[in-house]
Design an enzyme around this catalytic site. Structure first.
Site, PDB file in Angstrom:
ATOM      1  CD  GLU A   1      14.110 -50.123   7.994  1.00  0.00           C
ATOM      2  OE1 GLU A   1      14.443 -50.218   9.178  1.00  0.00           O
ATOM      3  OE2 GLU A   1      14.642 -49.325   7.209  1.00  0.00           O
TER       4      GLU A   1
ATOM      5  NE  ARG B   1      16.430 -45.231  10.878  1.00  0.00           N
ATOM      6  CZ  ARG B   1      16.196 -44.735   9.649  1.00  0.00           C
ATOM      7  NH1 ARG B   1      14.951 -44.502   9.260  1.00  0.00           N
ATOM      8  NH2 ARG B   1      17.169 -44.476   8.830  1.00  0.00           N
TER       9      ARG B   1
END
Ligand code: FES
Ligand code: FES
Lengths: 160, 775
Positions: free
Chosen positions: B728, B311
């Site tokens: 997030e 990621r």
């Protein structure tokens, strides 16, 4: 170790419990009296999640021994307000969404209540430094300060 | 309708009265036993002697477990079975659980755990990136590389080249409620576990393996957590498994909670990174090519490190179209806590890499930091803001990320323009320059950073969710789904969806604890996916029941089922206009099932993580922040003066909760990059293992001015009510605080500040020294 018999007053009710002399007031409240509203966030006096007042002084109950409560007046979150009669601070915390996981909330409310008892009209700076010992990992604090300000205004009888 | 209302958190009234129960608050049956781990005191080696006689003899100890006492799997890893619950004879970090004490009280267990005599044959621990590279100590055989075009050639041919490296520290989650689990033995060897976890199914899975039973023999329940932030995705496995094994062995309920120091020493944290970069720009500040090398300190076990490091690579572009890019990622195995999920899951580390490049380039080219970013943005989505320069609008479409995904929902041109206006950027930039010209010791700086964050689990199969909904004959609704509540307000948002589907108020909907016995095979509540996935699954379940009720009411009214409406607590069809409760009763009397499951899987995903090509994300969430700071050059001390943040939550399901996520995310992100410093000594011992030495932001650190607004948008993808995930993405708005500190130093010398993160007062002070000595 022999346990000590402790007689004290919690939220106005006379109570008794047996405490290991090494046990913290936080543990006595949570384990012996079933008052689990006070939380342990660190156990070292750094997070404020365990805040209560003892004889009117704001303390971290993780830094006070259970046996020290002998003869004292203890106030915890459980004494602040119930379903029907929320304290203005409690109501404003709900209204302002000044909580997320809620784990810091009882300690912050106890600390904020004490602040408003000492100072009915605190400045924003006074609020932020008074609450600097109460850690919150979720909210970023902005709504907490707004809620305290709003509750203070209401308690002073001013429309916020 | 109940969606989009700023309703309070579902448990707010319980939170403010202290009645919200967390795992440690659940009344335990008489005879409940308590556990504590005895931990390794060395970072790497073999145990040559494990003398537990004093532990066993300690007060109130019932039993002591070592690896040899475990009846089945000795493993708590969420990935590759490389994480023994109790040491198998080798130790890999200071704090690793070696044995477990079962005692009559929490204190007795902890006291006993300190009494072991363990002898080790020590080996030299691998603690640094350099040492790990030298020993080739890594996960996966070699680095992962994602590439687009020929970055080296593009950089070589560019008018301006920059290069550098910097370090980005890890981060302790510091969820206020520490890890906790309670195991209650049932008939027939079954086990019920209450755990503070973001991933009840994983706990169920690991407990079943450890007990040697099928998953159906284990039920895990999670009502709420006192914060998670990724730290309760896999790190709760050890406690739950230990409690279950101990409960099986003793036949008594068993409970374990880490005291704060143990929690910080035992559990994993955010991965720290070192990033090397080189990039080429044209004279206008347009990036031509970039080359990144990520060195990722993963700690001793694999845990979730591969998808975290992936990621980071997937966010190496952040908001910018990179014509050519190369990203090389090394996942290094070191002798420290096994780094794990933490809000952003590697995304923040990847993103700060390109933000550093933009910052560095703006310094070298003398360009305004907002301008250089706008020049490099992807193109705005169709129908969006049209202020982008012509060359951006004229670019060939679709524009793709370095991993080949088309970016079609970009909206940062509009967001940036709105933020620059609302924050009065131009005037404040001038005021800061003026202030800095007049003041020698206190300098100010402004930082700007945009966020483009990919939404979906990159492990495609995790993008599924289930729900279970019952309507009772009195019209009350029981809601259950696989998501967990850690403070983010997921339960309320999903309840709002359920209420909206039935056209009733949320008060009618009972929110219930996450329970593996109700909804099976769930994914962790992570990757910001909670409301997207569970909201859709709940909608599917509600719609099934609603259609059944509609059929019954339609028949009664003599109209077609599609003409039945559910609104304002009423069900209406033709001449029939009845309360929802009467409709439910009518369906019950007609012998119609009022219970349904719902299921959802995210569409359009197609991702090959080895090739680094495809569509790992359903969509992107966007946001931008502008931060102003003041720095004392004599000491490096600093504070945040003002923050303006504009964040995209799509059509927000609940603006009050979503703004809370943005504020909390920003502060946590800024904390990561400023005050939160993890320090390990040269023996691998974590020295910052309590809030006395590890500083998360406090109330007094809160920005003086904190303006947070939600962007008025809608998700172009068909998500639940067109909302966007919000857990997030706002974390990365905190990068603007780091950039602002760098900006404040720009007057200290001609060079580039080269700040490392966290930019603690000490690090800032060092940067000032480096710059003023011309280094
Ligand atoms: S638990 Fe007492 S201050 Fe943290
Ligand atoms: S609301 Fe979670 S710690 Fe404050």
């Amino acid at each position: 170790m022999t346990k000590v018999h402790v007689t004290t007053t919690v939220n106005g009710d006379p109570v008794e419990f047996l405490a290991d002399p090494r046990e913290t007031l936080l543990d006595s409240l949570r384990n012996s009296l079933g008052l689990t509203g006070s939380k342990e966030g660190c156990g070292t006096g750094d997070c404020g999640a365990c805040s209560v007042t003892m004889n009117g002084t704001l303390v971290c109950s993780c830094l006070v021994l259970g046996v020290e409560a002998e003869g004292a007046q203890i106030e915890t979150i459980e004494g602040m307000g119930g379903d029907t009669q929320l304290h203005p601070l409690q109501r404003k915390f709900v209204e302002h969404a000044a909580l997320q996981c809620g784990f810091c909330t009882p300690g912050i409310l106890v600390a904020a209540k004490k602040l408003l008892e000492e100072n009915a009209n605190p400045t924003e700076t006074e609020i932020r430094y008074w609450l600097a010992g109460n850690l919150c990992r979720c909210t970023g604090y902005d709504k907490i300060i707004r809620a305290v300000q709003d509750a203070a205004a209401e308690m002073r009888g001013e429309a916020a | 309708m109940s969606v989009s209302k700023p309703l309070p958190h579902d448990a707010a009234a319980l939170h403010v009265t202290g009645r919200a129960r967390y795992v440690d608050d659940i009344p335990t049956p008489r005879g409940t036993l308590h556990l504590a781990f005895g931990q390794s005191t060395v970072a790497r080696g073999k145990i040559t002697e494990l003398n537990l006689s004093e532990v066993r003899a300690s007060n109130d100890v019932v039993a002591v477990l070592t690896a040899d006492d475990l009846p089945f799997d000795n493993d708590v890893s969420p990935s590759i079975h490389d994480e023994p619950l109790l040491s198998d004879g080798t130790v890999h970090y200071v704090g690793q659980p070696v044995f477990a004490v079962i005692a009559r009280s929490h204190r007795a267990a902890r006291v006993a755990a300190r009494k072991a005599k363990i002898a080790y044959e020590e080996e030299i621990p691998i603690l640094t990136i350099e040492a790990a590279l030298q020993a080739n100590s890594r996960f996966e055989d070699g680095p992962r590389i994602y590439e687009k075009g020929d970055a080296a050639a593009a950089i070589a041919a560019a008018a301006h080249r920059i290069e550098g490296e910097f370090e980005i520290g890890g981060q302790e989650h510091f969820y206020l409620e520490g890890q906790a689990a309670l195991a209650l033995p049932q008939d027939n060897g079954d086990m019920v576990v209450h755990a503070s976890t973001q991933h009840p199914t994983e706990i169920q899975h690991k407990v079943a393996e450890a007990l040697g039973v099928p998953m159906h023999a284990v039920r895990v329940e999670t009502r709420r957590m006192g914060g998670g932030f990724g730290g309760k995705e896999s790190q709760g496995n050890a406690l739950a498994v230990a409690c279950a094994v101990a409960a099986r062995l003793t036949g008594q309920p068993c409970k374990m909670r880490y005291d704060r120091d143990d929690d910080m020493v035992i559990t994993g944290k955010r991965h720290d990174f070192k990033i090397l970069y080189e990039a080429g720009f044209d004279t206008e500040g347009r990036i031509l090519g970039v080359n990144f090398v990520h060195y990722v300190r993963c700690g001793w076990a694999q845990d979730l490190s591969l998808p975290v490091a992936d990621r980071a690579m997937l966010h190496a572009d952040n908001a910018y179209l990179l014509p050519a890019a190369r990203i090389e990622s090394h996942r290094l195995r070191t002798n420290m806590q096994s780094a794990t999920a933490f809000r952003g899951f590697g995304g923040p580390q990847g993103m700060i890499g390109i933000e550093r490049v933009m910052d560095h380039a703006s310094h070298v080219l003398g360009l305004d930091p907002v301008t250089i970013r706008q020049r490099n943005y992807y193109s705005e989505m169709a129908g969006g803001d049209t202020s982008a320069p012509a060359y951006i609008r004229d670019r060939e479409k679709p524009e793709t990320t370095p991993y080949g995904m088309a970016v079609t929902d970009f909206e940062l041109h509009g967001i940036t323009r709105a933020l620059v206006d609302s924050s009065d950027y131009a005037a404040r930039r001038a005021a800061v320059a003026d202030w800095n010209a007049r003041n020698e010791t206190i300098k100010r700086g402004i930082g700007f950073s945009p966020v483009k964050f990919g939404i979906s689990f990159t492990l495609t199969h995790l993008n599924q969710a289930g729900a279970l909904v019952h309507v009772y004959q009195d019209g009350s609704i029981h809601l259950n789904h696989g998501g967990t509540e850690m403070g983010q307000g997921l339960f309320q948002k999903v309840a709002q969806v359920a209420a909206a589907r039935f056209g009733v108020e949320t008060e009618r909907v009972k929110i219930t604890a996450t329970d593996t016995g109700k909804v099976p095979n769930t994914s962790a509540t992570a990757a910001s996916s909670g409301s997207d996935l569970n909201g859709m699954a709940v909608r599917a379940a509600c719609d099934t029941i609603r259609a059944r009720i509609a059929d019954v009411v339609a028949q009664n009214a003599g109209v077609a089922a599609q003409n039945v409406t559910f609104a304002d607590g009423r069900v209406r069809a033709g001449d029939v206009d009845i309360g929802f409760e009467d409709a439910a009763a009518m369906a019950y009397l007609a012998r119609v099932s009022l219970s349904a499951t719902g299921f959802y899987k995210t569409p359009k995903l197609d991702w090959d993580r080895i090739a680094g090509q495809g569509r790992p994300f359903f969509y992107f969430a966007y946001g931008a922040a502008l931060t102003e700071v003041a720095v004392d050059l004599r000491t490096g001390e600093n504070r945040i003066l003002r923050v303006d943040a504009l964040h995209d939550a799509g059509a927000s399901l609940n603006p009050a909760l979503d703004i809370g996520q943005v504020e909390g995310g920003y502060v946590q992100g800024a904390g990561w990059l400023t005050t939160e410093e993890l320090v390990w000594d040269d023996q691998g011992k974590l020295r910052t293992h309590a809030p006395s030495t590890y500083k998360i932001p406090a109330c007094s650190d809160r920005p003086d001015i904190f303006n947070v607004t939600l962007w008025d948008g809608k998700n172009p993808e068909k998500t639940i009510y067109r909302s966007k995930a919000v857990g997030e993405p706002p974390f990365m708005l905190g990068i603007s605080a780091f950039l602002a500190l760098g900006d404040a130093l720009s007057s200290c010398g001609a060079g580039y500040h080269g700040l490392n993160a966290p930019a603690t007062a000490e690090e800032v002070w060092h940067a000032v020294q480096r710059m003023s000595h011309g280094a």
